[in-house]
Design a protein around this motif. Structure first.
Motif, PDB file in Angstrom:
ATOM      1  N   UNK A  27       0.462  -1.218  -0.204  1.00 44.62           N
ATOM      2  CA  UNK A  27       0.311   0.225  -0.363  1.00 44.62           C
ATOM      3  C   UNK A  27       0.882   1.124   0.300  1.00 44.62           C
ATOM      4  N   UNK A  28       1.963   1.214   0.949  1.00 45.35           N
ATOM      5  CA  UNK A  28       2.701   2.436   1.135  1.00 45.35           C
ATOM      6  C   UNK A  28       3.508   2.341  -0.456  1.00 45.35           C
ATOM      7  N   UNK A  29       3.659   1.545  -0.680  1.00 45.00           N
ATOM      8  CA  UNK A  29       4.546   2.085  -2.553  1.00 45.00           C
ATOM      9  C   UNK A  29       3.855   2.583  -3.724  1.00 45.00           C
ATOM     10  N   UNK A  30       2.039   1.548  -3.178  1.00 37.84           N
ATOM     11  CA  UNK A  30       1.592   2.318  -4.050  1.00 37.84           C
ATOM     12  C   UNK A  30       1.319   3.735  -4.258  1.00 37.84           C
ATOM     13  N   UNK A  31       0.727   4.278  -2.681  1.00 36.57           N
ATOM     14  CA  UNK A  31       1.327   5.471  -1.696  1.00 36.57           C
ATOM     15  C   UNK A  31       1.885   6.716  -2.962  1.00 36.57           C
ATOM     16  N   UNK A  32       3.245   5.873  -3.258  1.00 38.93           N
ATOM     17  CA  UNK A  32       4.741   6.463  -3.128  1.00 38.93           C
ATOM     18  C   UNK A  32       4.376   6.966  -4.589  1.00 38.93           C
ATOM     19  N   UNK A  33       3.790   6.074  -6.435  1.00 32.09           N
ATOM     20  CA  UNK A  33       3.709   6.226  -7.168  1.00 32.09           C
ATOM     21  C   UNK A  33       1.852   7.098  -7.044  1.00 32.09           C
ATOM     22  N   UNK A  34       1.520   7.497  -6.794  1.00 34.81           N
ATOM     23  CA  UNK A  34       0.367   8.042  -6.451  1.00 34.81           C
ATOM     24  C   UNK A  34      -1.186   7.228  -7.162  1.00 34.81           C
ATOM     25  N   UNK A  35      -0.924   5.791  -6.901  1.00 33.27           N
ATOM     26  CA  UNK A  35      -1.584   5.055  -7.742  1.00 33.27           C
ATOM     27  C   UNK A  35      -3.150   4.888  -6.678  1.00 33.27           C
ATOM     28  N   UNK A  36      -3.887   5.429  -7.073  1.00 30.72           N
ATOM     29  CA  UNK A  36      -4.701   5.893  -5.657  1.00 30.72           C
ATOM     30  C   UNK A  36      -5.689   4.204  -5.478  1.00 30.72           C
ATOM     31  N   UNK A  37      -6.217   3.770  -7.205  1.00 30.78           N
ATOM     32  CA  UNK A  37      -6.533   1.672  -7.050  1.00 30.78           C
ATOM     33  C   UNK A  37      -6.273   1.675  -6.827  1.00 30.78           C
ATOM     34  N   UNK A  38      -4.723   1.288  -6.907  1.00 30.06           N
ATOM     35  CA  UNK A  38      -3.979   0.312  -6.287  1.00 30.06           C
ATOM     36  C   UNK A  38      -3.712   0.239  -4.943  1.00 30.06           C
ATOM     37  N   UNK A  39      -3.985   1.323  -3.868  1.00 32.26           N
ATOM     38  CA  UNK A  39      -4.023   2.035  -2.591  1.00 32.26           C
ATOM     39  C   UNK A  39      -4.669   1.492  -1.793  1.00 32.26           C
ATOM     40  N   UNK A  40      -6.183   1.687  -3.135  1.00 31.06           N
ATOM     41  CA  UNK A  40      -7.399   1.472  -2.333  1.00 31.06           C
ATOM     42  C   UNK A  40      -7.263  -0.263  -2.192  1.00 31.06           C
ATOM     43  N   UNK A  41      -7.423  -0.942  -2.802  1.00 30.63           N
ATOM     44  CA  UNK A  41      -7.582  -2.132  -3.138  1.00 30.63           C
ATOM     45  C   UNK A  41      -6.628  -3.316  -1.527  1.00 30.63           C
ATOM     46  N   UNK A  42      -5.100  -2.337  -2.231  1.00 30.39           N
ATOM     47  CA  UNK A  42      -4.943  -2.636  -0.135  1.00 30.39           C
ATOM     48  C   UNK A  42      -5.758  -2.395   0.674  1.00 30.39           C
ATOM     49  N   UNK A  43      -5.146  -0.946   0.951  1.00 27.20           N
ATOM     50  CA  UNK A  43      -6.100  -0.307   2.257  1.00 27.20           C
ATOM     51  C   UNK A  43      -7.512  -1.384   2.411  1.00 27.20           C
TER      52      UNK A  43
END
Length: 241
Positions: free
Chosen positions: A131-147
């Motif tokens: 999830x942190x990696x997705x945040x670093x890439x501004x990948x909201x969809x990827x962040x949200x799915x892991x969140x």
């Protein structure tokens, strides 16, 4: 032995068409649900069946079956002779539903801290770093799915089936709004901080602490969503004026 062979030969073939149809049904439901969660289909938007069928490459029958499922989940409103539209909560309903969810999440955390296995904790840690990696890439969809996977695993680790069923039903109605709560970068980073604290509480098996973090985390999401919705309503009113 011969009778057994004959009987085996007369066994009806596997019900593959039904299995495939069920897979199609589930896939269509999941795609439309994701469109709603990620804002492709916005709250209040009237659904165009022809466009959806073309986008998904399906006929209207599986689409309408999927819409009935989503209506039962509270994500779609279907009105006779007017078609379907994406559900939109008013302010009072939004506040009440987030308040309920904050309690469900808090109770999940309290039980999970006591009952979670070492393997489950390891899985949550892995999701956290992804999830942190997705945040670093501004990948909201990827962040949200892991969140959401983290929150879901905490709820599962509570090992309370009644809580689980209620959590799933309420969370389905809030998923799109939880996604929208991260549209503002400061709110997104605040959510990351909350997740750091959640992980520390889980590692310490501190159920009271985790419960308090989760409750406030959901109430903060409620406030963020209300801010976004208020701005959007004001902008819409200005356009109509």
């Amino acid at each position: 032995m011969q009778n057994s062979d004959i009987d085996a030969g007369l066994t009806p073939p596997p019900l593959m068409p039904k299995v495939e149809r069920q897979r199609l049904h589930d896939t269509v439901v999941e795609h439309i649900r994701r469109f709603i969660v990620e804002g492709v289909l916005e709250p209040g938007k009237k659904l165009n069946e022809r466009e959806l069928c073309e986008t998904l490459g399906i006929s209207r029958t599986p689409l309408r079956e999927a819409l009935k499922v989503l209506a039962a989940e509270g994500l779609i409103d279907i009105e006779p002779n007017r078609g379907a539209s994406v559900s939109k909560m008013d302010e009072a309903e939004l506040r009440e539903t987030f308040e309920l969810m904050s309690g469900l999440e808090a109770f999940s955390g309290e039980l999970a801290a006591e009952r979670m296995t070492a393997v489950e904790l390891t899985e949550i840690k892995a999701l956290h770093y992804a999830m942190l990696a997705c945040r670093a890439q501004n990948d909201l969809a990827g962040y949200y799915s892991r969140n959401q996977a983290i929150h879901d695993k905490i709820n599962e680790a509570a090992r309370n089936s009644a809580l689980r069923q209620t959590y799933i039903a309420v969370n389905r109605r809030l998923q799109a709004l939880r996604f929208r709560s991260n549209f503002q970068i400061p709110k997104w980073d605040s959510a990351i901080h909350d997740h750091d604290e959640m992980l520390k509480a889980l590692e310490a098996r501190d159920g009271k602490r985790l419960s308090a973090i989760l409750r406030q985390h959901l109430l903060d999401k409620r406030d963020a969503v209300l801010q976004v919705q208020s701005r959007e309503d004001a902008a819409a009113a200005k356009l109509k004026a």
